[in-house]
Design a protein around this motif. Structure first.
Motif, mmCIF file in Angstrom:
data_model
loop_
_atom_site.group_PDB
_atom_site.id
_atom_site.type_symbol
_atom_site.label_atom_id
_atom_site.label_comp_id
_atom_site.label_asym_id
_atom_site.label_seq_id
_atom_site.Cartn_x
_atom_site.Cartn_y
_atom_site.Cartn_z
ATOM 1 N N THR A 1 0.820 -1.215 0.000
ATOM 2 C CA THR A 1 0.000 0.000 0.000
ATOM 3 C C THR A 1 0.852 1.262 0.000
ATOM 4 O O THR A 1 0.381 2.321 -0.402
ATOM 5 C CB THR A 1 -0.936 0.029 1.209
ATOM 6 N N ARG A 2 2.120 1.164 0.446
ATOM 7 C CA ARG A 2 2.993 2.332 0.474
ATOM 8 C C ARG A 2 4.408 1.932 0.094
ATOM 9 O O ARG A 2 5.028 1.107 0.766
ATOM 10 C CB ARG A 2 3.007 2.982 1.871
ATOM 11 N N ILE A 3 4.908 2.501 -0.993
ATOM 12 C CA ILE A 3 6.300 2.336 -1.404
ATOM 13 C C ILE A 3 6.950 3.719 -1.355
ATOM 14 O O ILE A 3 6.417 4.684 -1.905
ATOM 15 C CB ILE A 3 6.392 1.745 -2.819
ATOM 16 N N PRO A 4 8.099 3.863 -0.681
ATOM 17 C CA PRO A 4 8.711 5.193 -0.529
ATOM 18 C C PRO A 4 9.132 5.804 -1.856
ATOM 19 O O PRO A 4 9.495 5.102 -2.804
ATOM 20 C CB PRO A 4 9.931 4.909 0.357
ATOM 21 N N ALA A 5 9.090 7.129 -1.912
ATOM 22 C CA ALA A 5 9.585 7.843 -3.089
ATOM 23 C C ALA A 5 11.051 7.505 -3.310
ATOM 24 O O ALA A 5 11.828 7.353 -2.365
ATOM 25 C CB ALA A 5 9.408 9.340 -2.896
ATOM 26 N N GLY A 6 11.444 7.385 -4.579
ATOM 27 C CA GLY A 6 12.827 7.081 -4.913
ATOM 28 C C GLY A 6 13.158 5.613 -4.933
ATOM 29 O O GLY A 6 14.302 5.244 -5.224
ATOM 30 N N SER A 7 12.190 4.745 -4.653
ATOM 31 C CA SER A 7 12.441 3.305 -4.692
ATOM 32 C C SER A 7 12.677 2.858 -6.133
ATOM 33 O O SER A 7 11.929 3.229 -7.037
ATOM 34 C CB SER A 7 11.260 2.538 -4.103
ATOM 35 N N VAL A 8 13.725 2.063 -6.330
ATOM 36 C CA VAL A 8 14.053 1.505 -7.639
ATOM 37 C C VAL A 8 13.554 0.069 -7.666
ATOM 38 O O VAL A 8 13.874 -0.720 -6.771
ATOM 39 C CB VAL A 8 15.570 1.558 -7.902
ATOM 40 N N GLY A 9 12.745 -0.268 -8.670
ATOM 41 C CA GLY A 9 12.116 -1.574 -8.680
ATOM 42 C C GLY A 9 12.254 -2.297 -10.001
ATOM 43 O O GLY A 9 12.676 -1.733 -11.025
ATOM 44 N N LEU A 10 11.863 -3.583 -9.950
ATOM 45 C CA LEU A 10 11.834 -4.445 -11.128
ATOM 46 C C LEU A 10 10.475 -5.122 -11.203
ATOM 47 O O LEU A 10 9.898 -5.505 -10.182
ATOM 48 C CB LEU A 10 12.919 -5.526 -11.036
ATOM 49 N N ALA A 11 9.965 -5.288 -12.422
ATOM 50 C CA ALA A 11 8.722 -6.034 -12.647
ATOM 51 C C ALA A 11 8.716 -6.491 -14.097
ATOM 52 O O ALA A 11 8.847 -5.675 -15.017
ATOM 53 C CB ALA A 11 7.500 -5.168 -12.371
ATOM 54 N N GLY A 12 8.569 -7.810 -14.298
ATOM 55 C CA GLY A 12 8.666 -8.319 -15.654
ATOM 56 C C GLY A 12 10.040 -7.996 -16.214
ATOM 57 O O GLY A 12 11.057 -8.202 -15.563
ATOM 58 N N ALA A 13 10.080 -7.456 -17.428
ATOM 59 C CA ALA A 13 11.345 -7.068 -18.055
ATOM 60 C C ALA A 13 11.703 -5.613 -17.779
ATOM 61 O O ALA A 13 12.698 -5.113 -18.303
ATOM 62 C CB ALA A 13 11.267 -7.292 -19.564
#
Length: 519
Positions: free
Chosen positions: A146-158
């Motif tokens: 429900t909450r992901i901090p600003a500036g978070s670097v993520g991956l999803a799929g490709a």
């Protein structure tokens, strides 16, 4: 081969063979003569086409869309952006396990890959980055945070991406950055634009980021002072239409009918900015005279001042003298009360609107105790206002049941036949985790027929997105523009105002209709 899918009663989805074809189709669609089309929202291999059904029907538009041929080549860009990253994400170990490599290798290959902005969306400043390393095929989380901090670097799929601000999401988090992905003070607010090349650079310490300058206090003689804001008090209007392709949601008031009713009562234009109060509990004090009307949720309200205490009538205008206090108490039906003030609200628009987008952080800040809201013009004398009662509306209270009409698609075929019976055959409970982003529902889970990841694609207000846990989320005005969980259907436009008034504890039933047939 391209095909057309239903996405709502006001939207179609054009699905291309892959990302490359989608990127080559977009410029041709923008140049094509497509009467009634109001917006194009590109995604991984789809383009969401919003349209006005009063101008063109879905079948005729589908034929026109299928007749458009993709360009021979993609639109190129020579922009290169470097993003410093601390690889300290809470999912880094899990990602390494999912990819069957070490944490160090995940970091090294994320840094050494060349990433390209395929498209933007989800939120202002969010770019979907596709890389040249085949390692990165990472499943989303089974249930979004429900909450992901600003500036978070993520991956999803490709894809890789950076969350521009705190928001919900289901991506796997591998790091953080202090780079400002969206800044209205820049000539180009978005750091990333489609076609740009992105490289990630590892850093080991916090960067120094200047604190934003404090805004000067507002001094106004014709204003409303917020003594107590209640659960959530926002400025809203009809929002920012036709900007989704840049990552800017329309947002806007959750109950358009209530906004029109309240504005009509005080003599404003129907689309004038109003206050939207969720859950009651607010106290507003007049600075100077004002004429006000309440609409939307049914709440206990009183006016207290030198002349004594009065009870305003819901949906009709009433006067506030200088120093009078308007108390909006417990909500008895619905969720969001709308407060309109004659003359309107005197704030500077952001991207053409006063709407507060809680997901994107655009528009006026949520109002807090001590805030002073300047008003436009002088309020009319009470005797000059002719009461205009708003039509009575049947809004649900906690425990009540409401019916919402839906159009199936675009991904109803991702669900088992029994899931569609479950969707319409039970009453779904509105949970307390709901907000302006979406109504989170609880009930027997919807069973998928298709496993795996869905490439990110556009979503409309009213979309019913289903994460892997099978518990649907009904998107409201501040929903993410794109997402990777399948959407089984969408609430028809005529029922969106009711969806915006669902309180926690209410129950809803979905009824399937065909686009254009909402009787």
């Amino acid at each position: 081969m391209t095909r057309i899918l239903a996405a709502a009663d006001t939207a179609l989805m054009l699905e291309a063979a892959d990302l490359d074809e989608s990127m080559r189709l977009l410029p041709r669609l923008r140049d094509a003569a497509l009467p009634g089309v109001t917006e194009l929202v590109p995604a991984a291999r789809t383009i969401l086409v919003r349209f006005d059904p009063r101008v063109v029907d879905a079948d005729a538009l589908s034929e026109r869309l299928l007749a458009v041929e993709p360009a021979d080549e993609r639109v190129a860009s020579d922009v290169v952006v470097t993003i410093p990253v601390r690889y300290d994400g809470q999912d880094l170990d899990e990602v390494a396990g999912l990819l069957s490599v070490s944490v160090d290798e995940v970091v090294a290959r994320h840094r050494s890959a060349t990433w390209t902005v395929a498209f933007t969306g989800y939120a202002p400043g969010f770019g979907y980055l596709v890389g040249d390393d085949d390692l990165f095929q990472v499943p989303r989380r089974s249930s979004p945070r429900t909450r992901i901090p600003a500036g978070s670097v993520g991956l999803a799929g490709a894809f890789s991406g950076v969350y521009p601000r705190e928001s919900p999401g289901g991506w796997q988090l591998i790091g953080t950055t202090d780079a400002r992905m969206w800044d209205l003070e820049r000539d180009e607010p978005a750091l990333l634009s489609p076609g740009a090349t992105v490289r990630f650079e590892r850093v080991a310490r916090e960067l120094v980021v200047a604190a934003p300058a404090e805004r000067p206090a507002v001094e106004a003689t014709h204003a409303l002072e917020v003594v107590r804001p209640g659960l959530q008090l926002l400025v809203q209007d009809l929002g920012r239409p036709a900007m989704a392709a840049t990552g800017v949601s329309q947002s806007g008031v959750a109950d358009r009918t209530a906004m029109r009713d309240a504005n009509r009562a005080v003599g404003n234009d129907a689309d004038a900015a109003v206050l939207e109060l969720a859950g009651g509990g607010a106290l507003l004090r007049a600075r100077g005279a004002a004429v006000v009307a309440l609409a939307g949720s049914v709440a206990d309200a009183t006016v207290e001042g030198a002349a004594g205490t009065a009870t305003p009538t819901h949906g009709t205008p009433f006067a506030l003298d200088d120093g009078d206090e308007l108390r909006i108490g417990a909500v008895r039906a619905g969720l969001r009360a709308i407060v309109a003030i004659r003359g309107g609200i005197a704030l500077e628009p952001v991207l053409g609107s006063l709407a507060t987008d809680t997901l994107a952080g655009l528009g006026p800040e949520p109002l807090v105790a001590g805030a002073v809201l300047p008003l436009r013009g002088a309020a009319a004398a009470p005797h000059a206002v002719e009461p205009i009662a708003a039509p009575a509306r049947d809004l649900p209270a906690p425990g009540d049941e409401a019916v919402l009409r839906i159009v199936l698609g675009p991904r109803d075929d991702w669900f088992a036949p029994a899931a569609l019976h479950t969707l319409v055959g039970q009453a779904w409970e509105v949970t307390p985790r709901s907000d302006r982003v979406g109504v989170r529902l609880a009930g027997a889970p919807l069973e998928r027929a298709v496993d795996g990841e869905l490439p990110s694609e556009g979503a409309v207000t009213g979309a019913i997105q289903v994460p892997p846990d099978g518990q649907p989320v009904l998107f409201l005005a501040d929903h993410p523009l794109t997402g990777g969980y399948p959407i089984v259907g969408a609430v028809v436009d005529a029922d969106l105002d009711l969806a915006g008034q669902l309180p926690p504890g209410a129950r809803i039933r979905f009824r399937i209709v065909h686009a254009g047939d909402q009787a």
